[in-house]
Write a protein that holds these residues in place. Structure first.
Motif, mmCIF file in Angstrom:
data_model
loop_
_atom_site.group_PDB
_atom_site.id
_atom_site.type_symbol
_atom_site.label_atom_id
_atom_site.label_comp_id
_atom_site.label_asym_id
_atom_site.label_seq_id
_atom_site.Cartn_x
_atom_site.Cartn_y
_atom_site.Cartn_z
ATOM 1 N N VAL A 15 0.833 -1.207 0.000
ATOM 2 C CA VAL A 15 0.000 0.000 0.000
ATOM 3 C C VAL A 15 0.864 1.252 0.000
ATOM 4 O O VAL A 15 0.687 2.173 -0.811
ATOM 5 C CB VAL A 15 -0.959 0.000 1.203
ATOM 6 N N PHE A 16 1.842 1.293 0.932
ATOM 7 C CA PHE A 16 2.675 2.495 1.042
ATOM 8 C C PHE A 16 3.620 2.645 -0.144
ATOM 9 O O PHE A 16 4.033 3.762 -0.483
ATOM 10 C CB PHE A 16 3.480 2.468 2.335
ATOM 11 N N GLY A 17 3.961 1.522 -0.769
ATOM 12 C CA GLY A 17 4.895 1.598 -1.897
ATOM 13 C C GLY A 17 4.235 1.866 -3.227
ATOM 14 O O GLY A 17 4.912 2.003 -4.247
ATOM 15 N N SER A 18 2.919 1.939 -3.257
ATOM 16 C CA SER A 18 2.220 2.154 -4.523
ATOM 17 C C SER A 18 2.388 3.571 -5.053
ATOM 18 O O SER A 18 2.239 3.833 -6.248
ATOM 19 C CB SER A 18 0.731 1.841 -4.344
ATOM 20 N N GLY A 19 2.699 4.509 -4.156
ATOM 21 C CA GLY A 19 2.868 5.898 -4.581
ATOM 22 C C GLY A 19 1.568 6.657 -4.723
ATOM 23 O O GLY A 19 1.573 7.849 -5.049
ATOM 24 N N GLU A 20 0.456 6.012 -4.475
ATOM 25 C CA GLU A 20 -0.834 6.686 -4.604
ATOM 26 C C GLU A 20 -1.173 7.420 -3.302
ATOM 27 O O GLU A 20 -0.821 6.977 -2.208
ATOM 28 C CB GLU A 20 -1.931 5.671 -4.915
ATOM 29 N N ALA A 21 -1.870 8.535 -3.457
ATOM 30 C CA ALA A 21 -2.293 9.309 -2.291
ATOM 31 C C ALA A 21 -3.385 8.557 -1.540
ATOM 32 O O ALA A 21 -4.261 7.927 -2.141
ATOM 33 C CB ALA A 21 -2.813 10.679 -2.743
ATOM 34 N N LEU A 22 -3.288 8.605 -0.211
ATOM 35 C CA LEU A 22 -4.248 7.898 0.625
ATOM 36 C C LEU A 22 -5.192 8.892 1.280
ATOM 37 O O LEU A 22 -4.780 9.966 1.711
ATOM 38 C CB LEU A 22 -3.529 7.082 1.714
#
Length: 424
Positions: free
Chosen positions: A264-271
């Motif tokens: 999740v954290f490595g996807s680079g997408e904003a959470l």
């Protein structure tokens, strides 16, 4: 195993346990013949007679067992009773040594059994030997030809000349030994150890009766050692199962969740705020599961019989490539003693199995509130399947004791195992 004479196929009594006598009756000396026939009643009851006729008269062949010591049965019965009681193993082996000296002309005796942890034989029981000497003696089968012969031939052997060629040279003249006997402690084809005994000096050869008594006591010691070893193997298997269960639990409850968080954290997408809260809650759950797993008590190790210093010193005696750097004033914290020994032994075991080092360096240090043990070698070698499992399990055990065990290759191609633990 001992060789059996082909003539023993129709007679279950081995030659080494019997004395043969041939009596000839020509019909002219009946009194002499009658005397030989009677003999000692203890011998007569065990005789085997073969009678034939011929021109020279009757020929009688007797095979007679040497008389047993009158206390042998009583002593053996007492030792067997101890096997079935709650007697400590060390006390039992002491009693076996005392019985050997009581039933034979030996004055000193000691039982040495193989210790898989140190890969050497060590004293487990003695009689008539200074306890300080007992604690210092340790060796291997490779450096003890006397023990090799006793175990391979399955009989009592002795040596008087050139003892330095028969036992480790550092012990050849220990405490004035001149003639030394060696009795195998073996059962079911498994070599478990030996019994060393002597008369406190002087040259001698044990009688056939003494040899049989010593061999019988060796078998009894082997029975006790086999039971003790089986019990320890069961305990080790139980501890190993506990540790493997811990590894599996951490993998299933912790590692998989951490792997998901990393994705999740490595996807680079904003959470979103809700997604961040979900990740936070998941991380707290992971940490809680990890604390719960590491806080679960595991089966304790069997009590150690020595300290790290003596284990290292004994190993260095037979490992010339081992160099030790132990600065003055450095002491192993008592609570880390067993873990430190386990790390040292496991590191040396892996070194022997997977590398061919020319130098093994052991160093100890104490920096502030931390104790450090490091074992490094310059060997290289390919590890087979399952290699390093012992060290991996030790890393988990170390965490439960507020310590850290790490291992891996060195830049120069060697290998290092390092343990760090809090002093208090």
């Amino acid at each position: 195993m001992c060789e059996r004479n082909s003539s023993s196929q129709d007679d279950p009594t081995p030659k080494s346990r019997a004395v043969e006598a041939v009596h000839v009756d020509c019909g002219q000396a009946p009194n002499v013949h009658a005397g030989h026939c009677r003999g000692d009643p203890r011998r007569r009851r065990s005789a085997r007679r073969v009678t034939g006729s011929g021109s020279a008269g009757n020929i009688r062949i007797e095979r007679q067992i040497a008389p047993a010591h009158p206390d042998t049965v009583e002593v053996l019965a007492g030792l067997i009773a101890e096997l079935d009681s709650a007697t400590e193993a060390g006390e039992f082996y002491d009693d076996v040594c005392e019985a050997l000296c009581r039933l034979t002309s030996m004055r000193r005796a000691g039982i040495l059994l193989y210790d898989p942890a140190t890969r050497a034989v060590r004293f487990v029981g003695s009689h008539g030997i200074d306890r300080e000497i007992v604690g210092e003696i340790e060796g291997t089968l490779d450096e003890t030809p006397l023990a090799q012969r006793a175990l391979a031939e399955d009989r009592v052997v002795e040596a008087s000349e050139h003892l330095e060629r028969e036992v480790p040279e550092r012990y050849a003249r220990y405490a004035g030994a001149t003639t030394l006997t060696c009795t195998p402690v073996a059962a079911g084809g498994r070599w478990l150890g030996i019994i060393l005994a002597d008369r406190g000096g002087g040259h001698f050869a044990p009688s056939d009766e003494e040899r049989q008594t010593m061999l019988t006591l060796g078998r009894l010691a082997a029975l006790a050692a086999s039971v003790e070893r089986a019990t320890r193997q069961d305990e080790r298997a139980h501890r190993l199962a506990e540790r493997i269960g811990l590894v599996r639990e951490i993998h299933d409850r912790v590692m998989q969740r951490l792997f998901g968080l990393v994705l999740v954290f490595g996807s680079g997408e904003a959470l979103s705020a809700e997604e961040r809260r979900a990740c936070h809650d998941e991380l707290q759950t992971v940490l809680g599961d990890l604390r719960s797993a590491l806080g679960r008590p595991l089966g304790s190790r069997e009590p150690t019989r020595a300290d790290l210093r003596s284990v290292i010193e004994r190993r260095a005696e037979r490992t010339p490539e081992l160099a030790v750097d132990w600065p003055a004033g450095i002491e192993v914290p008592e609570r880390l003693e067993e873990l430190a020994q386990s790390v040292f032994v496991e590191a040396l075991r892996n070194c022997e199995k997977h590398a061919r080092p020319t130098r093994i360096e052991v160093s100890l240090a104490s920096t502030g509130d931390a104790f450090e043990l490091e074992i490094a070698n310059d060997g290289t070698g390919s590890a087979g399947p399952g290699a390093g499992l012992g060290l991996r399990l030790l890393t988990l055990e170390a965490l439960q004791q507020d310590a850290l065990v790490e291992f891996g290759p060195l830049p120069d191609g060697g290998w290092r195992v390092r343990m760090v633990g809090a002093v208090e």
